[in-house]
Design an enzyme around this catalytic site. Structure first.
Site, PDB file in Angstrom:
ATOM      1  N   TYR A  51       0.846  -1.196   0.000  1.00 48.90           N
ATOM      2  CA  TYR A  51       0.000   0.000   0.000  1.00 48.90           C
ATOM      3  C   TYR A  51       0.881   1.246   0.000  1.00 48.90           C
ATOM      4  O   TYR A  51       0.655   2.187  -0.773  1.00 48.90           O
ATOM      5  CB  TYR A  51      -0.925  -0.012   1.218  1.00 48.90           C
ATOM      6  N   LYS A  96       1.316   4.311  -2.847  1.00 48.55           N
ATOM      7  CA  LYS A  96       1.158   5.732  -2.524  1.00 48.55           C
ATOM      8  C   LYS A  96       2.432   6.519  -2.827  1.00 48.55           C
ATOM      9  O   LYS A  96       2.370   7.716  -3.128  1.00 48.55           O
ATOM     10  CB  LYS A  96       0.740   5.894  -1.067  1.00 48.55           C
TER      11      LYS A  96
END
Length: 329
Positions: A203, A207
């Site tokens: 994740y 990002k």
């Protein structure tokens, strides 16, 4: 180091009236996307496009919002339009962009909220890692498809169009710090390899790509036409932790009960970036409501090299899918 307790966040300033404006919210059928739509309506916005993967669920959300007594009383004539957008599929992104351009004359705010955080390596129809596809590639394509249209909107209104992208300070946990690229290795190919998949860092990896692309793109865009920024709302009490194993979910739920912000407060932070933050936020990353200083990794030689590669490789990827505007080329 992230402090355990998060600072208190104040509501948006009084006097914001969005009458006559149109916003697009991706991932609008649940969590912060749903609350974003609700709060935009409470701010008297005239039109919200709910960009959702499941149209039936989106239509149910519209009924729910129409039934809200405050919205019904004070903004009952607002237009709520559901459009299909599956961020897992490039062709869905392109259909959505065409649909939007064909049907909606002007968009004032594009809020990129949709995202996932998977703990297993899975592939999208494109062949890319699914978390990267949903969080990064499809957003990059959506921006490329819509940028000329958003600039035209700004020219018609004489006010900069806003692109606000929901990011995360989890980018600082990127796996690239522990597993650096080899000298001639491509970033996106590295990320797609199963052997480099780090479940609890993927994740953050996604990002990081979003942030580096946004920073590079902002240098190419006139902020008098389009202001693009990114923000981290901190830990918010949403259902994203539902993908965790049961034993981890129990721990995270305890932490969330103590530390997480209500969804309403998380949305204040998103709307601050979209509505309140000034031109100085163009190309910047906001933590809570403040422009963050550049991270050590991003400003390092390794981080700068990754940023350069991500831009070049993403342009190469997107150019196979669409005709790119001058800013994304």
């Amino acid at each position: 180091m992230v402090k355990f307790f998060q600072p208190k966040i104040s509501p948006l300033p009084d006097g914001i009236d969005l009458k006559g404006s149109t916003a697009v919210v991706t991932g609008a059928s649940a969590g912060m996307g749903l609350e974003l739509t609700r709060q935009l309506l409470q701010l008297n916005i005239s039109t919200v496009i709910l960009a959702v993967r499941n149209v039936a669920k989106g239509e149910n959300v519209v009924k729910q919002l129409r039934g809200d007594p405050h919205i019904r009383t004070y903004n009952g004539n607002a237009t709520l339009k559901v459009m299909e957008l599956d961020m897992d599929k490039y062709d869905s992104v392109q259909r959505f962009a065409k649909h939007l351009r064909d049907e909606i004359p002007i968009v004032n705010f594009l809020i990129l909220n949709a995202g996932i955080g998977l703990l297993k390596h899975d592939r999208s129809p494109s062949g890319h890692d699914r978390t990267l596809q949903v969080n990064y590639y499809s957003n990059a394509l959506l921006i490329a498809e819509l940028l000329p249209y958003l600039k035209a909107s700004a020219e018609r209104t004489t006010i900069p169009t806003r692109i606000t992208w929901v990011g995360s300070r989890a980018f600082e946990t990127t796996s690239l710090q522990k597993t650096p690229l080899q000298p001639n290795e491509r970033v996106l190919e590295h990320m797609d390899k199963k052997e480099f998949f780090a479940p609890f860092q993927r994740y953050g990896d996604s990002k990081l790509l979003c942030l580096l692309f946004m920073c590079s793109l902002a240098r190419q865009i006139d902020p008098k036409k389009v202001i693009i920024n990114m923000l981290c709302p901190g830990m918010v009490n949403t259902n994203m932790s539902d993908v965790l194993p049961v034993y981890l979910r129990a721990v995270i739920n305890v932490v969330k009960a103590i530390r997480a912000r209500p969804v309403e407060v998380g949305v204040w932070i998103i709307l601050n970036a979209a509505l309140v933050a000034g031109p100085d936020s163009h190309g910047k990353f906001l933590i809570d409501k403040d422009i963050a200083s550049e991270s050590q990794y991003i400003s390092s030689p390794a981080g700068q090299e990754v940023q350069k590669k991500i831009w070049e490789e993403t342009i190469e990827e997107l150019s196979r899918l669409t005709t790119l505007p001058p800013e994304v080329n």
